[in-house]
Design a protein around this motif. Sequence first.
Motif, PDB file in Angstrom:
ATOM      1  N   GLU A 180       0.286   1.606  -5.989  1.00 26.00           N
ATOM      2  CA  GLU A 180       0.773   1.339  -4.590  1.00 26.00           C
ATOM      3  C   GLU A 180      -0.401   0.060  -3.930  1.00 26.00           C
ATOM      4  O   GLU A 180      -1.336   0.486  -3.958  1.00 26.00           O
ATOM      5  CB  GLU A 180       0.670   2.292  -3.702  1.00 26.00           C
ATOM      6  N   ASP A 181       0.312  -1.152  -3.652  1.00 26.07           N
ATOM      7  CA  ASP A 181      -0.570  -2.079  -3.102  1.00 26.07           C
ATOM      8  C   ASP A 181      -0.791  -2.218  -1.660  1.00 26.07           C
ATOM      9  O   ASP A 181      -1.456  -2.823  -1.072  1.00 26.07           O
ATOM     10  CB  ASP A 181      -0.240  -3.516  -3.518  1.00 26.07           C
ATOM     11  N   ALA A 221      -4.111  -0.455  -7.130  1.00 28.54           N
ATOM     12  CA  ALA A 221      -3.281  -1.083  -6.329  1.00 28.54           C
ATOM     13  C   ALA A 221      -2.355  -2.431  -6.863  1.00 28.54           C
ATOM     14  O   ALA A 221      -1.767  -3.307  -6.552  1.00 28.54           O
ATOM     15  CB  ALA A 221      -4.226  -1.935  -5.476  1.00 28.54           C
ATOM     16  N   ASP A 222      -2.390  -2.303  -8.262  1.00 24.13           N
ATOM     17  CA  ASP A 222      -1.519  -3.326  -8.984  1.00 24.13           C
ATOM     18  C   ASP A 222      -1.198  -2.973 -10.420  1.00 24.13           C
ATOM     19  O   ASP A 222      -1.852  -1.768 -11.027  1.00 24.13           O
ATOM     20  CB  ASP A 222      -2.401  -4.785  -9.195  1.00 24.13           C
ATOM     21  N   GLY A 223      -0.096  -3.567 -10.923  1.00 23.65           N
ATOM     22  CA  GLY A 223       0.105  -3.269 -12.273  1.00 23.65           C
ATOM     23  C   GLY A 223      -0.808  -3.476 -13.375  1.00 23.65           C
ATOM     24  O   GLY A 223      -0.969  -2.365 -14.402  1.00 23.65           O
ATOM     25  N   THR A 224      -1.853  -4.388 -13.419  1.00 29.70           N
ATOM     26  CA  THR A 224      -2.799  -4.365 -14.403  1.00 29.70           C
ATOM     27  C   THR A 224      -3.663  -3.173 -14.207  1.00 29.70           C
ATOM     28  O   THR A 224      -3.992  -2.719 -15.468  1.00 29.70           O
ATOM     29  CB  THR A 224      -3.492  -5.721 -14.100  1.00 29.70           C
ATOM     30  N   ASP A 277       7.086  -3.544  -5.913  1.00 33.24           N
ATOM     31  CA  ASP A 277       6.704  -4.931  -5.477  1.00 33.24           C
ATOM     32  C   ASP A 277       5.194  -4.859  -5.433  1.00 33.24           C
ATOM     33  O   ASP A 277       4.656  -4.418  -4.595  1.00 33.24           O
ATOM     34  CB  ASP A 277       7.150  -5.139  -4.282  1.00 33.24           C
ATOM     35  N   LEU A 278       4.628  -5.209  -6.705  1.00 28.82           N
ATOM     36  CA  LEU A 278       3.072  -5.340  -6.840  1.00 28.82           C
ATOM     37  C   LEU A 278       2.643  -6.631  -6.902  1.00 28.82           C
ATOM     38  O   LEU A 278       3.348  -7.728  -7.233  1.00 28.82           O
ATOM     39  CB  LEU A 278       2.804  -4.494  -8.080  1.00 28.82           C
ATOM     40  N   SER A 309       9.579   3.236  -3.868  1.00 27.96           N
ATOM     41  CA  SER A 309       9.888   2.051  -3.222  1.00 27.96           C
ATOM     42  C   SER A 309      10.458   1.795  -1.949  1.00 27.96           C
ATOM     43  O   SER A 309      11.463   2.739  -1.610  1.00 27.96           O
ATOM     44  CB  SER A 309      10.732   1.049  -4.214  1.00 27.96           C
ATOM     45  N   SER A 310      10.160   0.962  -1.228  1.00 28.84           N
ATOM     46  CA  SER A 310      10.801   0.666   0.203  1.00 28.84           C
ATOM     47  C   SER A 310      12.168   0.191   0.080  1.00 28.84           C
ATOM     48  O   SER A 310      13.254   0.226   0.872  1.00 28.84           O
ATOM     49  CB  SER A 310      10.022  -0.113   1.091  1.00 28.84           C
ATOM     50  N   SER A 311      12.478  -0.433  -1.067  1.00 29.93           N
ATOM     51  CA  SER A 311      14.063  -0.873  -1.421  1.00 29.93           C
ATOM     52  C   SER A 311      14.839   0.213  -1.546  1.00 29.93           C
ATOM     53  O   SER A 311      14.874   1.155  -2.362  1.00 29.93           O
ATOM     54  CB  SER A 311      13.916  -1.713  -2.719  1.00 29.93           C
ATOM     55  N   ASP A 312      16.101  -0.070  -0.730  1.00 27.11           N
ATOM     56  CA  ASP A 312      17.049   0.889  -1.150  1.00 27.11           C
ATOM     57  C   ASP A 312      18.170   0.112  -1.806  1.00 27.11           C
ATOM     58  O   ASP A 312      19.376   0.561  -1.685  1.00 27.11           O
ATOM     59  CB  ASP A 312      17.696   1.897   0.142  1.00 27.11           C
ATOM     60  N   ASP A 313      18.107  -1.178  -2.220  1.00 26.20           N
ATOM     61  CA  ASP A 313      19.137  -2.002  -2.793  1.00 26.20           C
ATOM     62  C   ASP A 313      19.605  -1.153  -4.301  1.00 26.20           C
ATOM     63  O   ASP A 313      18.904  -0.959  -5.089  1.00 26.20           O
ATOM     64  CB  ASP A 313      18.295  -3.389  -3.238  1.00 26.20           C
ATOM     65  N   PRO A 314      20.835  -1.000  -4.235  1.00 24.78           N
ATOM     66  CA  PRO A 314      21.533  -0.452  -5.559  1.00 24.78           C
ATOM     67  C   PRO A 314      21.200  -0.947  -7.156  1.00 24.78           C
ATOM     68  O   PRO A 314      20.953  -0.538  -7.734  1.00 24.78           O
ATOM     69  CB  PRO A 314      23.000  -0.435  -5.491  1.00 24.78           C
ATOM     70  N   ALA A 315      20.944  -2.543  -6.765  1.00 21.19           N
ATOM     71  CA  ALA A 315      20.590  -3.059  -8.029  1.00 21.19           C
ATOM     72  C   ALA A 315      19.151  -2.706  -8.543  1.00 21.19           C
ATOM     73  O   ALA A 315      18.870  -2.671  -9.680  1.00 21.19           O
ATOM     74  CB  ALA A 315      20.563  -4.655  -7.712  1.00 21.19           C
TER      75      ALA A 315
END
Length: 155
Positions: A24-25, A50-53, A75-76, A103-109
């Motif tokens: 989580e960033d 805080a990041d993917g790495t 989203d990182l 995630s804060s996204s609720d986008d079905p995609a």
Amino acid sequence: MAADRSADRVPDRDVAPVEVLMVEDNPGDARLAEEAFDALDRLVELTVVADGTAALDRLLSTDSAPPALVLLDLDLPDITGRNVLERLKSEPTVRHIPVVVFSSSDDPADIRETYDHHANAYMTKPRDADEFFRAIRRLDAFWFSTAALPGGGDA
């Protein structure tokens, strides 16, 4: 009426803590998660990167035991959460670790794509602090009380 976040809970100190890795960033979301996990009846050792790495470094390292669960933001700032998920699920040594996209996204995609990459669950981050605490309690109840986890991470 605000939800009781602390409620005189005393975790059982004789039980080994459950380790959760949170990727989580957003420092505010990370702090809220720390508070929510601290309020649980269970001892949870929350590690935040805080990041993917940093997440991949931690998860692919042979120097430490894997966490019982990964909470992964999409989203990182460097490697996206999608790429972290894809890499983890392609590595035989760690693909068994449950990954919950948080995630804060609720986008079905977004939801579909993470399941296509073998996420174990998808949770939309609540914007309200009390709802955030409830979401962490529900996550705890399912993953650490109901589900059987690989590696003995179940309750």
